[in-house]
Design an enzyme around this catalytic site. Sequence first.
Site, PDB file in Angstrom:
ATOM      1  N   CYS A  61      54.650  41.566  47.348  1.00 18.94           N
ATOM      2  CA  CYS A  61      53.272  41.225  46.996  1.00 18.94           C
ATOM      3  C   CYS A  61      52.269  42.198  47.596  1.00 18.94           C
ATOM      4  O   CYS A  61      52.188  42.353  48.822  1.00 18.94           O
ATOM      5  CB  CYS A  61      52.940  39.803  47.461  1.00 18.94           C
ATOM      6  SG  CYS A  61      51.251  39.310  47.038  1.00 18.94           S
ATOM      7  N   ARG A  64      48.327  40.477  49.635  1.00 14.68           N
ATOM      8  CA  ARG A  64      48.450  39.573  50.778  1.00 14.68           C
ATOM      9  C   ARG A  64      47.286  39.583  51.768  1.00 14.68           C
ATOM     10  O   ARG A  64      47.285  38.805  52.711  1.00 14.68           O
ATOM     11  CB  ARG A  64      49.745  39.861  51.540  1.00 14.68           C
ATOM     12  CG  ARG A  64      50.993  39.444  50.818  1.00 14.68           C
ATOM     13  CD  ARG A  64      52.256  39.818  51.580  1.00 14.68           C
ATOM     14  NE  ARG A  64      52.703  41.168  51.227  1.00 14.68           N
ATOM     15  CZ  ARG A  64      53.685  41.793  51.865  1.00 14.68           C
ATOM     16  NH1 ARG A  64      54.281  41.230  52.915  1.00 14.68           N
ATOM     17  NH2 ARG A  64      54.068  42.988  51.448  1.00 14.68           N
ATOM     18  N   TRP A 232      45.146  35.775  41.492  1.00 15.66           N
ATOM     19  CA  TRP A 232      44.523  36.371  40.303  1.00 15.66           C
ATOM     20  C   TRP A 232      45.343  37.587  39.910  1.00 15.66           C
ATOM     21  O   TRP A 232      46.242  38.007  40.646  1.00 15.66           O
ATOM     22  CB  TRP A 232      43.049  36.725  40.566  1.00 15.66           C
ATOM     23  CG  TRP A 232      42.797  37.552  41.782  1.00 15.66           C
ATOM     24  CD1 TRP A 232      43.056  38.893  41.950  1.00 15.66           C
ATOM     25  CD2 TRP A 232      42.220  37.090  43.024  1.00 15.66           C
ATOM     26  NE1 TRP A 232      42.693  39.289  43.201  1.00 15.66           N
ATOM     27  CE2 TRP A 232      42.161  38.207  43.872  1.00 15.66           C
ATOM     28  CE3 TRP A 232      41.758  35.862  43.482  1.00 15.66           C
ATOM     29  CZ2 TRP A 232      41.664  38.128  45.174  1.00 15.66           C
ATOM     30  CZ3 TRP A 232      41.257  35.767  44.772  1.00 15.66           C
ATOM     31  CH2 TRP A 232      41.216  36.889  45.602  1.00 15.66           C
ATOM     32  N   GLU A 237      49.217  44.518  35.620  1.00 12.11           N
ATOM     33  CA  GLU A 237      50.255  43.549  35.218  1.00 12.11           C
ATOM     34  C   GLU A 237      50.127  43.238  33.719  1.00 12.11           C
ATOM     35  O   GLU A 237      51.119  43.090  33.007  1.00 12.11           O
ATOM     36  CB  GLU A 237      50.116  42.256  35.990  1.00 12.11           C
ATOM     37  CG  GLU A 237      50.278  42.398  37.494  1.00 12.11           C
ATOM     38  CD  GLU A 237      50.122  41.082  38.185  1.00 12.11           C
ATOM     39  OE1 GLU A 237      51.072  40.281  38.147  1.00 12.11           O
ATOM     40  OE2 GLU A 237      49.060  40.825  38.776  1.00 12.11           O
TER      41      GLU A 237
HETATM   42  C1  HEM Z   1      45.304  36.659  45.221  1.00 15.40           C
HETATM   43  C2  HEM Z   1      45.668  37.668  44.472  1.00 15.40           C
HETATM   44  C3  HEM Z   1      47.077  38.195  44.334  1.00 15.40           C
HETATM   45  C4  HEM Z   1      47.382  39.381  43.737  1.00 15.40           C
HETATM   46  C5  HEM Z   1      46.392  40.373  43.126  1.00 15.40           C
HETATM   47  C6  HEM Z   1      48.809  39.519  43.780  1.00 15.40           C
HETATM   48  C7  HEM Z   1      49.499  40.591  43.211  1.00 15.40           C
HETATM   49  C8  HEM Z   1      50.860  40.625  43.043  1.00 15.40           C
HETATM   50  C9  HEM Z   1      51.548  41.550  42.175  1.00 15.40           C
HETATM   51  C10 HEM Z   1      50.883  42.624  41.315  1.00 15.40           C
HETATM   52  C11 HEM Z   1      52.873  41.288  42.274  1.00 15.40           C
HETATM   53  C12 HEM Z   1      54.008  42.015  41.546  1.00 15.40           C
HETATM   54  C13 HEM Z   1      54.240  41.204  40.264  1.00 15.40           C
HETATM   55  C14 HEM Z   1      55.055  41.972  39.238  1.00 15.40           C
HETATM   56  O1  HEM Z   1      55.236  43.190  39.426  1.00 15.40           O
HETATM   57  O2  HEM Z   1      55.481  41.324  38.272  1.00 15.40           O
HETATM   58  C15 HEM Z   1      53.024  40.198  43.215  1.00 15.40           C
HETATM   59  C16 HEM Z   1      54.256  39.673  43.596  1.00 15.40           C
HETATM   60  C17 HEM Z   1      54.376  38.513  44.349  1.00 15.40           C
HETATM   61  N1  HEM Z   1      53.339  37.756  44.867  1.00 15.40           N
HETATM   62 FE1  HEM Z   1      51.375  38.230  44.896  1.00 15.40          FE
HETATM   63  N2  HEM Z   1      49.382  38.464  44.435  1.00 15.40           N
HETATM   64  C18 HEM Z   1      48.348  37.605  44.778  1.00 15.40           C
HETATM   65  C19 HEM Z   1      48.492  36.359  45.386  1.00 15.40           C
HETATM   66  C20 HEM Z   1      49.705  35.764  45.682  1.00 15.40           C
HETATM   67  C21 HEM Z   1      49.843  34.400  46.182  1.00 15.40           C
HETATM   68  C22 HEM Z   1      48.688  33.419  46.395  1.00 15.40           C
HETATM   69  C23 HEM Z   1      51.179  34.197  46.390  1.00 15.40           C
HETATM   70  C24 HEM Z   1      51.906  32.973  46.917  1.00 15.40           C
HETATM   71  C25 HEM Z   1      51.303  32.025  47.626  1.00 15.40           C
HETATM   72  C26 HEM Z   1      51.870  35.436  46.024  1.00 15.40           C
HETATM   73  C27 HEM Z   1      53.241  35.625  46.113  1.00 15.40           C
HETATM   74  C28 HEM Z   1      53.917  36.671  45.497  1.00 15.40           C
HETATM   75  C29 HEM Z   1      55.381  36.758  45.412  1.00 15.40           C
HETATM   76  C30 HEM Z   1      56.388  35.764  46.011  1.00 15.40           C
HETATM   77  C31 HEM Z   1      55.672  37.924  44.683  1.00 15.40           C
HETATM   78  C32 HEM Z   1      57.071  38.466  44.297  1.00 15.40           C
HETATM   79  C33 HEM Z   1      57.531  37.735  43.043  1.00 15.40           C
HETATM   80  C34 HEM Z   1      58.984  38.061  42.669  1.00 15.40           C
HETATM   81  O3  HEM Z   1      59.752  38.417  43.599  1.00 15.40           O
HETATM   82  O4  HEM Z   1      59.325  37.909  41.458  1.00 15.40           O
HETATM   83  N3  HEM Z   1      50.950  36.368  45.605  1.00 15.40           N
HETATM   84  N4  HEM Z   1      51.787  39.811  43.679  1.00 15.40           N
HETATM   85  N1  LIG Z   2      49.082  38.297  40.211  1.00 13.75           N
HETATM   86  C1  LIG Z   2      50.266  37.681  40.291  1.00 13.75           C
HETATM   87  N2  LIG Z   2      51.338  38.299  39.834  1.00 13.75           N
HETATM   88  C2  LIG Z   2      52.654  37.903  39.984  1.00 13.75           C
HETATM   89  C3  LIG Z   2      53.142  37.443  41.209  1.00 13.75           C
HETATM   90  C4  LIG Z   2      54.483  37.060  41.313  1.00 13.75           C
HETATM   91  C5  LIG Z   2      55.353  37.176  40.213  1.00 13.75           C
HETATM   92  C6  LIG Z   2      54.826  37.640  39.005  1.00 13.75           C
HETATM   93  C7  LIG Z   2      55.717  37.703  37.809  1.00 13.75           C
HETATM   94  O1  LIG Z   2      56.884  38.397  38.151  1.00 13.75           O
HETATM   95  C8  LIG Z   2      57.741  38.510  37.046  1.00 13.75           C
HETATM   96  C9  LIG Z   2      59.097  38.899  37.497  1.00 13.75           C
HETATM   97  C10 LIG Z   2      59.038  40.407  37.624  1.00 13.75           C
HETATM   98  N3  LIG Z   2      57.811  40.812  36.967  1.00 13.75           N
HETATM   99  C11 LIG Z   2      57.286  39.664  36.213  1.00 13.75           C
HETATM  100  C12 LIG Z   2      53.511  38.007  38.877  1.00 13.75           C
HETATM  101  C13 LIG Z   2      50.355  36.335  40.871  1.00 13.75           C
HETATM  102  C14 LIG Z   2      51.008  35.219  40.409  1.00 13.75           C
HETATM  103  C15 LIG Z   2      50.862  34.102  41.267  1.00 13.75           C
HETATM  104  C16 LIG Z   2      50.126  34.377  42.380  1.00 13.75           C
HETATM  105  S1  LIG Z   2      49.583  35.960  42.327  1.00 13.75           S
END
Ligand code: HEM
Ligand SMILES: N/C(=N/c1cccc(CO[C@@H]2CCNC2)c1)c1cccs1
Length: 356
Positions: A61, A64, A232, A237
Site C-alpha cells: 500500500c 499509508r 480513495w 488504478e
Molecule cells: C486512503 C487512500 C489509499 C490509497 C490512495 C491507497 C492506495 C493503494 C494502491 C494504489 C494499492 C495497490 C492496488 C493495486 O495495485 O491494485 C493499495 C494496496 C493496498 N492497500 Fe491501500 N490505499 C489507501 C488506503 C488503504 C486503506 C484504508 C487500507 C486498509 C485499511 C489499505 C490497504 C491496502 C492493502 C491491504 C493493499 C494490498 C492489496 C493486495 O495485496 O491485493 N489501503 N493501496
Molecule cells: N485505492 C485502493 N486500491 C486498492 C487497494 C487494495 C487492493 C486493490 C485491488 O487489488 C486488486 C488485486 C490486484 N490489483 C487489483 C485496490 C483502495 C481500496 C481500499 C482501500 S484503498
Amino acid sequence: MDWREAENFIRLHHAENPVAGPVEPRLREVLAEIDQTGTYTHTTGELTFGARVAWRNSNRCIGRLYWRSLQVRDRRHVDTADGVAEECVEHLRAATGRGRIRPAITVLAPDRPGERAPRILNDQLIRYAGYTREDGSVLGDPANAEITKRALRMGWRGEGTRFDVLPLVVEAKGALVLREVPHEAVLEVPLRHPAFPWFADLGLKWHAVPAISNMSLEIGGVAYPCAPFNGWYMGTEIGARNLADRDRYDQLPVVAERLGLDTSHERTLWRDQALVELNVAVLHSFAEDGVTITDHHTEARRFLTHLEREERSGRVCPADWSWIVPPLSGAATPVFHRYYDDVRLTPAYVHRPPVV
Ligand code: HEM
Ligand SMILES: N/C(=N/c1cccc(CO[C@@H]2CCNC2)c1)c1cccs1
C-alpha cells in the site's frame, strides 16, 4: 488459536498505547479466555488499534501516510447474510460523503470455533458486471465475469450496460443472499477530458469509492474474514489498469484512434500517449466533481514521508517495490529510486482462500 500471537498483539497494543494501562492483567484475561473457549474477544480499543496497524503493515500500500485516521466500525455482533449486506451499504454511505471520501473499515463477526464467519464473495463492494457472450467476448468488466455468472444463476438481472453495478453476494450460516447496492449509495464520476471534447462521447465512467471485501483482517491470532475497507483511488488504478488493461476495458486503442495517433507501430509510443490522456481525464473528472482522488506523484511523495516518519519512530516500514511503484511513469516518481524491506508483520490484511 496460537496464544503466542495473542500475547504479541496484546503487548504491542499496550506498548503503543500507554493509556491502556498495565499489560499483565489483560494478558491473564486473554489467556484464560483462550483456555476456556479456544479464542478470545478483542476490546473495541484493541480492534481499532489492530485494524489501523494492519494498514500500517500493508507492504503493498502506497497510501499509508494517514493510517492513524482509519474509521473503524465495530459490527462484530452482525453475523447474518442480511445483516452483513445492510452494513456494507451503510459503510458505503458513511465512507462516500458527498465526494469527501473517508477511509473506513467495517468489522463483522470473526471466525470462531464451530461458527464459520460470514463472507462477501465480491472482490469489492462496488464492481461492474462482466457479461460473457456467445463468442466469448465480455460486455462490461471481464475481471468480474465469474461473479456475474454466479449472480445471474441466482436470478439477478442487470440492465446490460458496460457499467452495471453488481449486487452483493453474501454467504453466512450456510445461506447465500443477493443484495442490490442502492443506486444512491454508489457515487460515480463520468469521465471527460479538459482539452478534448470528444472524450465525453466515449461514455466512460468509474465509481468513486474502492472498497475491498475479499481480504481477511488478522489480529493477534483472530481472523476477521468479513471486514470490508475503503480508501480513495489513486488515478492510475482507474486510468492505467482498470480502463487500460487488455483484459479489462482495453481503452488505449480507442483513445489513440480519437487522438489521431499513428497506431501502426509500437515505436510511435501511441500506447503511452493514450495512457497519459486517459489518466489526465480521470484526475480532471474526479477533481471537477469534488470526489477525493490522488495522483501517483503526490501519493509517492506522501508514502516516502510516511516511511521516513516510521523510521524516525524506530519502526520498520514494510514495502513491496513491485506494488508501490505506480503502473504509469514509475521512474518519474521518487518511490522508484530506492529499495525497501519487504518484511511480513502482523496485524495484517491477508488474501482469503477462494470460496468454492
Ligand atoms: C486512503 C487512500 C489509499 C490509497 C490512495 C491507497 C492506495 C493503494 C494502491 C494504489 C494499492 C495497490 C492496488 C493495486 O495495485 O491494485 C493499495 C494496496 C493496498 N492497500 Fe491501500 N490505499 C489507501 C488506503 C488503504 C486503506 C484504508 C487500507 C486498509 C485499511 C489499505 C490497504 C491496502 C492493502 C491491504 C493493499 C494490498 C492489496 C493486495 O495485496 O491485493 N489501503 N493501496
Ligand atoms: N485505492 C485502493 N486500491 C486498492 C487497494 C487494495 C487492493 C486493490 C485491488 O487489488 C486488486 C488485486 C490486484 N490489483 C487489483 C485496490 C483502495 C481500496 C481500499 C482501500 S484503498
